[in-house]
Design an enzyme around this catalytic site. Structure first.
Site, PDB file in Angstrom:
ATOM      1  N   GLN A  35      -7.687 -10.982  -2.143  1.00  0.00           N
ATOM      2  CA  GLN A  35      -8.376 -12.138  -1.557  1.00  0.00           C
ATOM      3  C   GLN A  35      -7.473 -12.880  -0.572  1.00  0.00           C
ATOM      4  O   GLN A  35      -6.326 -13.201  -0.877  1.00  0.00           O
ATOM      5  CB  GLN A  35      -8.826 -13.076  -2.692  1.00  0.00           C
ATOM      6  CG  GLN A  35      -9.641 -14.264  -2.261  1.00  0.00           C
ATOM      7  CD  GLN A  35     -11.022 -13.908  -1.716  1.00  0.00           C
ATOM      8  OE1 GLN A  35     -11.615 -12.907  -2.108  1.00  0.00           O
ATOM      9  NE2 GLN A  35     -11.528 -14.706  -0.806  1.00  0.00           N
TER      10      GLN A  35
ATOM     11  N   LYS B  88     -17.975 -12.310  -7.221  1.00  0.00           N
ATOM     12  CA  LYS B  88     -17.748 -10.868  -7.049  1.00  0.00           C
ATOM     13  C   LYS B  88     -17.699 -10.171  -8.398  1.00  0.00           C
ATOM     14  O   LYS B  88     -18.317  -9.127  -8.600  1.00  0.00           O
ATOM     15  CB  LYS B  88     -16.416 -10.614  -6.326  1.00  0.00           C
ATOM     16  CG  LYS B  88     -16.487 -10.755  -4.831  1.00  0.00           C
ATOM     17  CD  LYS B  88     -15.083 -10.729  -4.243  1.00  0.00           C
ATOM     18  CE  LYS B  88     -15.106 -11.225  -2.811  1.00  0.00           C
ATOM     19  NZ  LYS B  88     -13.794 -11.625  -2.304  1.00  0.00           N
TER      20      LYS B  88
ATOM     21  N   ASP C 218     -12.224  -3.700   1.795  1.00  0.00           N
ATOM     22  CA  ASP C 218     -12.352  -4.752   2.805  1.00  0.00           C
ATOM     23  C   ASP C 218     -12.326  -4.169   4.218  1.00  0.00           C
ATOM     24  O   ASP C 218     -12.699  -4.861   5.172  1.00  0.00           O
ATOM     25  CB  ASP C 218     -11.164  -5.725   2.686  1.00  0.00           C
ATOM     26  CG  ASP C 218     -11.516  -7.020   1.980  1.00  0.00           C
ATOM     27  OD1 ASP C 218     -12.676  -7.452   2.096  1.00  0.00           O
ATOM     28  OD2 ASP C 218     -10.615  -7.585   1.343  1.00  0.00           O
TER      29      ASP C 218
HETATM   30  N1  GUN Z   1     -11.452 -14.328   2.389  1.00  0.00           N
HETATM   31  C1  GUN Z   1     -12.602 -14.712   3.011  1.00  0.00           C
HETATM   32  N2  GUN Z   1     -13.391 -13.651   3.257  1.00  0.00           N
HETATM   33  C2  GUN Z   1     -12.731 -12.579   2.765  1.00  0.00           C
HETATM   34  C3  GUN Z   1     -13.066 -11.184   2.685  1.00  0.00           C
HETATM   35  O1  GUN Z   1     -14.109 -10.726   3.155  1.00  0.00           O
HETATM   36  N3  GUN Z   1     -12.132 -10.407   2.091  1.00  0.00           N
HETATM   37  C4  GUN Z   1     -10.962 -10.887   1.591  1.00  0.00           C
HETATM   38  N4  GUN Z   1     -10.106 -10.036   1.056  1.00  0.00           N
HETATM   39  N5  GUN Z   1     -10.636 -12.161   1.644  1.00  0.00           N
HETATM   40  C5  GUN Z   1     -11.523 -12.993   2.216  1.00  0.00           C
END
Ligand code: GUN
Length: 300
Positions: A98, A54, A121
């Site tokens: 996350q 990311k 998100d």
């Molecule tokens: N963990 C796995 N996929 C995601 C996601 O799309 N967003 C977040 N914040 N955590 C994750």
């Protein structure tokens, strides 16, 4: 029939290029650089990989990337303070915490402490409610990526029978909502669904998001249907050598590809779209925060 392979890697590169163009325009025309903050608590190896990727792609499209790496035993109060500071930081337009979080932290409370306007998100309860009522919201990245691929492949999905396998808050439920908002006829199937094979056989669109390796066989697929595979499962692959593994989705690729009209591969399908949509959401959030028109084609 041999299915058309929907190339998520190529599609995601196109989305990132579009995002990059909007970022460049925000900088030159308005002096604004969109900023994305990622908060990672603890050292989950899969999360580490995501977060690194990311950060790299955020910088590649010209955005500001901020990472907060906190110890696994960080207190709830300390994590809430980090989020509050990011909520108040005018240079940050998107915040992602996350998941999963360590067990001692209340995930719902943490997610709902993020400013909904910066919740790239789309997990905040306000955004879930806005999406559910068809209002402008931040949309979860993986389902948004799946929707973009479906719209691109079909033009319109209005009136099509869609079956989503899986009812998670991150993928299954928002995916179903997005399909419904595009006027598909939507069924959500899950581990307690009776006669799952028959339910899936009626679908023009199958979105598999259960997290069980290769659980959907080709004889569940209606000939010509579109199969979107959200699963990322690692299996042992001794045929590739000692200790080797391979990634597979939630559908059995070879048998499904022999019947489907179109299918997303794993890897290289939905996966790359998730980060591209995160970047798209950050640009969208930045435009909204500054009262500027939203980029077209990057939102639901
Ligand atoms: N963990 C796995 N996929 C995601 C996601 O799309 N967003 C977040 N914040 N955590 C994750």
């Amino acid at each position: 029939m041999t299915a058309t392979v929907i190339d998520g890697k190529e599609f995601a590169a196109r989305v990132r290029a579009q995002v990059g163009m909007h970022v460049a325009r925000l900088k030159t025309d308005h002096g604004i650089t969109p900023g994305l903050a990622v908060v990672l608590v603890g050292e989950d190896p899969a999360s580490e990989v995501y977060v690194r990727s990311k950060g790299k792609m955020t910088v590649e499209v010209g955005m500001k990337s901020v990472e907060h790496r906190l110890d696994a035993d960080t207190s709830q109060a300390d994590l809430l303070k980090v989020i509050e500071d990011l909520n108040n930081d005018p240079e940050i337009h998107g915040i992602l915490c996350q998941l999963p979080l360590p067990k001692h932290l209340n995930e719902d409370l943490i997610i709902n402490s993020i400013d909904p306007a910066k919740d790239v998100d789309g997990f905040h309860i306000s955004n879930v409610g806005l999406l559910g009522t068809g209002q402008k919201s931040m949309v979860p990245c993986t389902p948004l990526g799946c929707l973009m691929m479906l719209r691109d492949h079909h033009g319109s999905i209005s009136g099509m029978n869609a079956v989503v396998i899986g009812r998670s808050n991150i993928v299954g439920k928002p995916m179903a909502q997005l399909l419904l908002n595009d006027s598909a006829t939507v069924t959500i199937a899950h581990s307690r669904t009776k006669d799952l094979a028959d339910v899936v056989r009626r679908a023009d669109i199958v979105v598999a998001a259960v997290g069980r390796a290769e659980m959907v066989p080709g004889d569940w697929i209606k000939p010509g249907a579109t199969v979107i595979d959200v699963g990322i499962n690692r299996l042992d692959a001794p045929e590739r050598g000692a200790g080797k593994t391979r990634l597979v989705g939630d559908v059995d690729y070879d048998s499904c590809a022999a019947v489907a009209g179109a299918i997303t591969p794993v890897p290289g399908g939905v996966g790359p779209m998730t980060i591209a949509c995160l970047l798209a959401n950050t640009v969208t959030a930045c435009c909204r925060a500054n009262g500027l028109p939203e980029p077209e084609g990057l939102t639901a």
